[in-house]
Design a protein around this motif. Structure first.
Motif, PDB file in Angstrom:
ATOM      1  N   UNK A   1       1.094  -1.271   0.101  1.00 32.33           N
ATOM      2  CA  UNK A   1      -0.121  -0.338   0.024  1.00 32.33           C
ATOM      3  C   UNK A   1       0.902   1.525   0.165  1.00 32.33           C
ATOM      4  N   UNK A   2       2.178   1.491   0.958  1.00 25.98           N
ATOM      5  CA  UNK A   2       2.611   2.959   1.454  1.00 25.98           C
ATOM      6  C   UNK A   2       3.445   2.779  -0.207  1.00 25.98           C
ATOM      7  N   UNK A   3       4.184   1.753  -0.644  1.00 29.65           N
ATOM      8  CA  UNK A   3       4.567   2.061  -1.817  1.00 29.65           C
ATOM      9  C   UNK A   3       3.904   2.269  -3.130  1.00 29.65           C
ATOM     10  N   UNK A   4       2.951   1.723  -2.917  1.00 26.84           N
ATOM     11  CA  UNK A   4       1.547   2.034  -4.627  1.00 26.84           C
ATOM     12  C   UNK A   4       1.439   3.385  -4.435  1.00 26.84           C
ATOM     13  N   UNK A   5       0.432   3.707  -2.915  1.00 25.17           N
ATOM     14  CA  UNK A   5       0.721   5.688  -2.502  1.00 25.17           C
ATOM     15  C   UNK A   5       2.086   6.452  -3.109  1.00 25.17           C
TER      16      UNK A   5
ATOM     17  N   UNK B   1       4.219  10.696  -6.327  1.00 28.87           N
ATOM     18  CA  UNK B   1       5.094  11.587  -6.945  1.00 28.87           C
ATOM     19  C   UNK B   1       4.575  11.447  -8.125  1.00 28.87           C
ATOM     20  N   UNK B   2       4.098  10.419  -9.421  1.00 25.69           N
ATOM     21  CA  UNK B   2       3.008  10.583 -10.218  1.00 25.69           C
ATOM     22  C   UNK B   2       2.725  12.051 -10.376  1.00 25.69           C
ATOM     23  N   UNK B   3       1.586  12.336  -9.017  1.00 24.04           N
ATOM     24  CA  UNK B   3       1.300  13.789  -9.034  1.00 24.04           C
ATOM     25  C   UNK B   3       2.084  14.653  -9.359  1.00 24.04           C
TER      26      UNK B   3
END
Length: 75
Positions: free
Chosen positions: A3-7, A12-14
């Protein structure tokens, strides 16, 4: 992926997308300003050439060169 890596990846992408959009907007402003400068320079040279010809004088090679460069940019 947890979860935290995906978040973190989404955050970062945003931020990256926001930075790219801001840079593109700024570049559009720069291009607009540069285009306006070129156009006003061309108009001034063109008016000067017309005035010179109305006065019965020969245009200067520098003015003809500027006009020729503008037409090359248009092409």
């Amino acid at each position: 992926m947890d979860y935290w890596a995906e978040r973190n990846l989404k955050t970062q992408k945003a931020l990256y997308d926001k930075g790219v959009a801001k840079a593109e907007k700024q570049m559009a402003k720069y291009y607009k300003k540069a285009m306006d400068n070129v156009i006003s320079s061309f108009e001034a040279t063109h008016k000067k050439l017309l005035k010179t010809m109305e006065d019965g004088r020969e245009p200067t090679p520098a003015d003809l060169y500027k006009l020729d460069k503008y037409w090359q940019m248009q092409g």
